[in-house]
Design a protein around this motif. Structure first.
Motif, PDB file in Angstrom:
ATOM      1  N   MET A 145       0.837  -1.197   0.000  1.00  0.00           N
ATOM      2  CA  MET A 145       0.000   0.000   0.000  1.00  0.00           C
ATOM      3  C   MET A 145       0.869   1.243   0.000  1.00  0.00           C
ATOM      4  N   GLN A 146       0.418   2.249  -0.711  1.00  0.00           N
ATOM      5  CA  GLN A 146       1.075   3.545  -0.709  1.00  0.00           C
ATOM      6  C   GLN A 146       0.425   4.453   0.336  1.00  0.00           C
ATOM      7  N   TRP A 147       1.121   5.552   0.621  1.00  0.00           N
ATOM      8  CA  TRP A 147       0.647   6.511   1.623  1.00  0.00           C
ATOM      9  C   TRP A 147      -0.779   6.954   1.319  1.00  0.00           C
ATOM     10  N   GLN A 148      -1.051   7.289   0.056  1.00  0.00           N
ATOM     11  CA  GLN A 148      -2.376   7.810  -0.288  1.00  0.00           C
ATOM     12  C   GLN A 148      -3.446   6.732  -0.174  1.00  0.00           C
ATOM     13  N   HIS A 149      -3.065   5.455  -0.347  1.00  0.00           N
ATOM     14  CA  HIS A 149      -4.043   4.376  -0.176  1.00  0.00           C
ATOM     15  C   HIS A 149      -4.476   4.288   1.285  1.00  0.00           C
ATOM     16  N   ARG A 150      -3.489   4.312   2.199  1.00  0.00           N
ATOM     17  CA  ARG A 150      -3.827   4.228   3.615  1.00  0.00           C
ATOM     18  C   ARG A 150      -4.615   5.464   4.073  1.00  0.00           C
ATOM     19  N   ILE A 158     -13.819   1.575   2.378  1.00  0.00           N
ATOM     20  CA  ILE A 158     -13.738   0.789   1.139  1.00  0.00           C
ATOM     21  C   ILE A 158     -13.930   1.680  -0.085  1.00  0.00           C
ATOM     22  N   ARG A 159     -14.835   2.638   0.012  1.00  0.00           N
ATOM     23  CA  ARG A 159     -15.015   3.568  -1.107  1.00  0.00           C
ATOM     24  C   ARG A 159     -13.724   4.319  -1.397  1.00  0.00           C
ATOM     25  N   GLY A 160     -12.995   4.690  -0.351  1.00  0.00           N
ATOM     26  CA  GLY A 160     -11.726   5.373  -0.538  1.00  0.00           C
ATOM     27  C   GLY A 160     -10.725   4.530  -1.301  1.00  0.00           C
ATOM     28  N   LEU A 161     -10.704   3.215  -1.040  1.00  0.00           N
ATOM     29  CA  LEU A 161      -9.796   2.337  -1.786  1.00  0.00           C
ATOM     30  C   LEU A 161     -10.207   2.253  -3.247  1.00  0.00           C
ATOM     31  N   LEU A 207       0.521   5.642   8.228  1.00  0.00           N
ATOM     32  CA  LEU A 207       0.469   6.021   6.816  1.00  0.00           C
ATOM     33  C   LEU A 207       1.742   5.671   6.067  1.00  0.00           C
ATOM     34  N   GLY A 208       2.877   5.622   6.782  1.00  0.00           N
ATOM     35  CA  GLY A 208       4.152   5.407   6.099  1.00  0.00           C
ATOM     36  C   GLY A 208       4.688   6.690   5.502  1.00  0.00           C
ATOM     37  N   GLU A 209       5.569   6.564   4.525  1.00  0.00           N
ATOM     38  CA  GLU A 209       6.195   7.719   3.887  1.00  0.00           C
ATOM     39  C   GLU A 209       5.586   7.962   2.513  1.00  0.00           C
ATOM     40  N   ALA A 315     -11.226  -1.631   9.832  1.00  0.00           N
ATOM     41  CA  ALA A 315     -11.803  -2.950  10.087  1.00  0.00           C
ATOM     42  C   ALA A 315     -12.567  -3.470   8.873  1.00  0.00           C
ATOM     43  N   PHE A 316     -13.324  -2.604   8.203  1.00  0.00           N
ATOM     44  CA  PHE A 316     -14.006  -3.037   6.982  1.00  0.00           C
ATOM     45  C   PHE A 316     -12.988  -3.580   5.971  1.00  0.00           C
ATOM     46  N   ALA A 317     -11.881  -2.865   5.799  1.00  0.00           N
ATOM     47  CA  ALA A 317     -10.863  -3.302   4.843  1.00  0.00           C
ATOM     48  C   ALA A 317     -10.160  -4.566   5.331  1.00  0.00           C
ATOM     49  N   ASN A 318      -9.947  -4.669   6.640  1.00  0.00           N
ATOM     50  CA  ASN A 318      -9.293  -5.856   7.172  1.00  0.00           C
ATOM     51  C   ASN A 318     -10.104  -7.108   6.872  1.00  0.00           C
ATOM     52  N   ARG A 319     -11.419  -7.055   7.123  1.00  0.00           N
ATOM     53  CA  ARG A 319     -12.263  -8.207   6.783  1.00  0.00           C
ATOM     54  C   ARG A 319     -12.262  -8.468   5.286  1.00  0.00           C
TER      55      ARG A 319
END
Length: 506
Positions: A145-150, A158-161, A207-209, A315-319
């Motif tokens: 995953m990239q910063w903007q994905h997280r 989920i909509r954001g992904l 978020l990471g870098e 959590a939605f994304a984790n499932r």
């Protein structure tokens, strides 16, 4: 049954009598055991009304309306927890109780259907066990995953992904994500799996870098306790019309996921709970039950909703990813399959809802939403009611039900069988029952008991067996009386019974 102020009103429910007249209904037939310690914890928790009233008198400007704990419903899997029992549903006005959803924000259930036969899965059980272990526990999980994905995930779920992950970004499990249909996926997740947050609270390091691809240990993690990914078969169709509409058929293989926001939720919850303690009025004694309330005109309100939504979106994304991991594993062994989503819904969450033109706040701690067809208007479930996913204990049946939207239950139902003995007590006896369970049932854990070098490490084997023992069937109430109460009490209608083939546990 009657002990203390808990009095049976009919075959499926009891009433907790209180001097403050707060309506408290406990759904449990005569076969559902009720712990006196859970009732005592419930009584202590209800003192939260006095806390809210005291805050209103001390700081009226922090409230949009006079605070009321309007009603309480308790589901049949009711058992003691830490301050607020599991299976408690609360409806409030003017304030919320952040502790009333536990540490695992948006813990919930997800169910996928497949076109696999039971025979095909069982004939490849050894290969599947190896593949599942590699995927879930031995670095097989690949979710770059990239910063903007997280960022989009935490802010819009989920909509954001779907909005930010380019189809060309297809390494690892993203290739399976891109095989899903956006419209159908969002329609089959409660609130589209996308809760708006204005900012990220306390999770900036996650978020990471910028401009770098990162992998982390949280997304796609099952967690501990009673969380699982389970390969199941449809054992029995109970309501054929609804089952057909939802794509369920006898002998079908399904995949059920039970988990939440793991350490992300713990971090978010700890952040806003500490804020509540810090900003509690200095003129008031702190509540004896240590349960703090949040007035809905408080300066901390925005922080709470953002932090909770950050964790819930995770959590939605984790499932979702745990489901994709099962899909990828099944296809690696068995070839291409279909893997549609039936439903995904939380059972640890606070929801604003409209009742008689007023905004109220429904808190569920270990309770599934079970809305009827009227509340599910404009969803794929408008004709039959909300799918209610109720797992049994490990090795026992799970059930798919259709919600009735029972007002007295605050549109809720049980989220499982519910513990009947503590994790500590489960370690002290039941040796024969546990041995029989382990011989009869296939559990995939990070420890492969089939390997000789592992079998020789008694310390490793003993530790993992102890973890499994705490979640074995004898530690939980029987699922039968729970489902009978849900059905006879009018909370939901059973649609199908699912039986486990293989369970994956962290």
């Amino acid at each position: 049954m009657a002990f203390g102020n808990l009095v049976r009103r009919d075959a499926n429910c009891l009433e907790l009598l209180r001097s403050d007249k707060i309506p408290v209904t406990v759904f449990a037939n005569e076969q559902v055991p009720i712990e006196p310690v859970a009732v005592a914890e419930l009584q202590s928790m209800l003192e939260v009304q006095a806390t809210a009233t005291a805050m209103y008198q001390a700081c009226p400007d922090q409230f949009h309306a006079e605070p009321h704990l309007q009603k309480v419903a308790v589901t049949p899997d009711f058992h003691k927890a830490s301050g607020i029992p599991v299976g408690t549903v609360l409806q409030t006005e003017g304030f919320v109780i952040p502790q009333a959803i536990g540490n695992d924000i948006n813990c919930g259930m997800r169910l996928h259907l497949t076109d696999l036969s039971v025979d095909k899965v069982e004939s490849h059980a050894d290969s599947l066990e190896t593949t599942f272990r590699e995927m879930y526990f031995e670095a097989g999980r690949r979710i770059p995953m990239q910063w903007q994905h997280r960022e989009s995930l935490l802010l819009d779920g989920i909509r954001g992904l779907f909005d930010t992950v380019d189809p060309r970004f297809d390494g690892g499990l993203w290739s399976y994500f891109h095989r899903t249909d956006r419209q159908q996926t969002l329609a089959r997740i409660d609130r589209a799996g996308s809760l708006p947050a204005a900012k990220i609270v306390g999770l900036e390091s996650y978020l990471g870098e910028p401009d770098r691809v990162h992998r982390d240990s949280q997304i796609g993690s099952i967690g501990g306790g009673n969380h699982f990914v389970e390969i199941q078969r449809v054992e029995r169709i109970i309501e054929p019309q609804i089952a057909h509409a939802w794509g369920l058929r006898p002998g079908q293989v399904t995949v059920m996921v039970h988990t939440g926001s793991v350490s992300i939720g713990y971090a978010s919850g700890s952040h806003y709970r500490s804020q509540l303690r810090t900003h509690y009025p200095s003129s008031l004694p702190h509540p004896a039950n240590e349960i703090y309330v949040l007035p809905l005109a408080s300066p901390q309100e925005g922080v709470f909703w953002d932090a909770m939504h950050n964790a819930a979106n995770f959590a939605f994304a984790n499932r979702m990813f745990l489901g994709l991991m099962a899909w990828a594993s099944l296809e690696k062994v068995l070839g291409e399959i279909t893997f549609p989503l039936l439903y995904d819904a939380p059972h640890n969450m606070i929801w604003p809802e409209q009742r008689d033109g007023r905004t109220v706040y429904v808190h569920r701690k270990g309770a599934c939403p079970a809305r009827g067809f009227e509340q599910m208007e404009a969803t794929p479930f408008a004709y039959y009611g909300e799918p209610v996913l109720v797992p049994g204990s490990m090795g026992a049946s799970s059930y798919v039900l259709a919600g009735n939207g029972l007002e007295n239950a605050i549109h809720s139902a049980a989220h499982g069988a519910g513990r009947q003995i503590s994790r500590g007590a489960s370690m002290k006896k039941y040796d024969r029952e546990f041995d029989e369970f382990m011989k009869a049932f296939r559990v995939v854990t990070p420890v492969d008991f089939r390997r000789q070098e592992i079998a020789r490490r008694r310390d490793i084997v003993a530790k993992k067996l102890a973890d499994l023992r705490q979640e074995a069937p004898f530690a939980y109430k029987g699922i039968g009386p729970v489902i009978e109460t849900i059905e006879s009490g009018g909370l939901a209608r059973p649609v199908a019974e699912l039986r486990p083939i293989m369970t994956i546990k962290g």
